[in-house]
Scaffold this motif. Structure first.
Motif, PDB file in Angstrom:
ATOM      1  N   UNK A   1     -11.787  12.274   7.224  1.00 39.14           N
ATOM      2  CA  UNK A   1     -12.213  13.477   7.010  1.00 39.14           C
ATOM      3  C   UNK A   1     -13.410  13.513   6.184  1.00 39.14           C
ATOM      4  N   UNK A   2     -13.279  12.019   5.495  1.00 40.49           N
ATOM      5  CA  UNK A   2     -14.302  12.209   4.677  1.00 40.49           C
ATOM      6  C   UNK A   2     -15.305  11.794   5.691  1.00 40.49           C
ATOM      7  N   UNK A   3     -15.714  11.113   7.307  1.00 39.97           N
ATOM      8  CA  UNK A   3     -16.268  10.702   7.773  1.00 39.97           C
ATOM      9  C   UNK A   3     -17.063  12.136   8.615  1.00 39.97           C
ATOM     10  N   UNK A   4     -15.766  13.109   8.597  1.00 36.73           N
ATOM     11  CA  UNK A   4     -16.515  14.463   9.191  1.00 36.73           C
ATOM     12  C   UNK A   4     -17.371  14.744   8.455  1.00 36.73           C
ATOM     13  N   UNK A   5     -16.484  15.343   6.711  1.00 39.74           N
ATOM     14  CA  UNK A   5     -17.511  16.043   6.258  1.00 39.74           C
ATOM     15  C   UNK A   5     -19.365  15.118   5.942  1.00 39.74           C
TER      16      UNK A   5
ATOM     17  N   UNK B   1       0.438  -1.071  -0.009  1.00 43.11           N
ATOM     18  CA  UNK B   1       0.009   0.283   0.222  1.00 43.11           C
ATOM     19  C   UNK B   1       1.265   1.101  -0.117  1.00 43.11           C
ATOM     20  N   UNK B   2       0.758   2.074  -0.527  1.00 44.88           N
ATOM     21  CA  UNK B   2       1.475   3.630  -1.150  1.00 44.88           C
ATOM     22  C   UNK B   2       1.406   4.427   0.216  1.00 44.88           C
ATOM     23  N   UNK B   3      -0.089   4.701   0.978  1.00 42.27           N
ATOM     24  CA  UNK B   3      -0.196   5.839   0.990  1.00 42.27           C
ATOM     25  C   UNK B   3      -1.519   5.456   2.259  1.00 42.27           C
ATOM     26  N   UNK B   4      -0.138   4.517   3.245  1.00 45.07           N
ATOM     27  CA  UNK B   4      -1.419   4.267   4.403  1.00 45.07           C
ATOM     28  C   UNK B   4      -1.896   4.938   5.013  1.00 45.07           C
ATOM     29  N   UNK B   5      -1.037   6.333   5.569  1.00 52.33           N
ATOM     30  CA  UNK B   5      -1.338   7.132   6.693  1.00 52.33           C
ATOM     31  C   UNK B   5      -2.288   7.600   5.845  1.00 52.33           C
ATOM     32  N   UNK B   6      -1.587   8.200   4.704  1.00 47.89           N
ATOM     33  CA  UNK B   6      -2.630   9.050   3.772  1.00 47.89           C
ATOM     34  C   UNK B   6      -3.766   9.523   3.574  1.00 47.89           C
ATOM     35  N   UNK B   7      -4.428   7.218   3.507  1.00 48.81           N
ATOM     36  CA  UNK B   7      -5.319   7.090   3.181  1.00 48.81           C
ATOM     37  C   UNK B   7      -6.374   7.137   4.335  1.00 48.81           C
ATOM     38  N   UNK B   8      -5.929   7.155   5.525  1.00 53.16           N
ATOM     39  CA  UNK B   8      -6.415   6.758   6.695  1.00 53.16           C
ATOM     40  C   UNK B   8      -7.004   8.508   6.988  1.00 53.16           C
TER      41      UNK B   8
END
Length: 199
Positions: free
Chosen positions: A190-194, A178-185
């Motif tokens: 953020x999407x959940x907040x929206x 997985x290239x960006x696991x933390x950034x994906x997290x």
């Protein structure tokens, strides 16, 4: 001021030298010079002035506008090795207890319940720093902040230490799953907040 510029490796790299044996010897001499300079000087500001000045001069050698030898991979490799060493030494001098007295130190941000704490892994912090650096959103004066400067700022905020930064960064970039696991997290959070906000 010009201590580290008056070195054989700077002269060789300025001349587009590509003799590996000579470059290795000159690089070893450079490491010895920088180590002796820091060990024998108790003036933190003077050391940092020399290190930063030297970092700028070596950086110019790598800049496309001034570099007519971009096809010389060996030369470019040694330029970046020297710059990484200078970045590391700047970091070490800034955080060394030898120079603490008489200088302001970076302190952790204190909240009512204590200080800010990073609960993620070092790898996650590095992933964040790489993204911030590459995006160019953080400036230092009139230039883009360097990766090591961003790492230094983040570790100061959270009052942690990350050793062998560039080694760990290389391992991070070599990761093939997985290239960006933390950034994906972070993106999912953020999407959940929206989503909650729009309900």
């Amino acid at each position: 001021m010009k201590t580290l510029i008056d070195t054989r490796i700077y002269a060789l790299l300025s001349q587009n030298e590509s003799n590996k044996v000579e470059l290795v010897q000159a690089y070893d001499e450079f490491i010895k010079t920088i180590t002796e300079m820091i060990a024998n000087c108790n003036d933190r500001d003077e050391i940092l002035r020399i290190l930063h000045y030297s970092r700028v001069e070596f950086d110019i050698l790598s800049h496309p506008r001034f570099n007519q030898h971009t096809d010389n991979v060996l030369r470019t490799t040694f330029i970046y090795k020297v710059m990484y060493i200078l970045d590391c030494e700047i970091n070490i001098v800034c955080s060394s207890s030898k120079y603490t007295l008489g200088h302001e130190c970076s302190l952790p941000i204190i909240q009512e319940n204590g200080m800010l704490i990073w609960t993620g892994t070092h790898q996650e912090l590095l992933e964040l720093a790489v993204a911030i650096h590459e995006s160019g959103v953080v400036m230092l004066g009139d230039r883009k902040a360097r990766f090591i400067e961003i790492i230094r700022a983040l570790t100061d905020i959270f009052h942690i230490t990350i050793n062998d930064v560039y080694v760990k960064k290389t391992k991070l970039l070599d990761r093939c799953t997985v290239v960006t696991p933390f950034l994906d997290k972070l993106k999912r959070a953020y999407e959940q907040v929206i989503e909650r906000h729009l309900r």
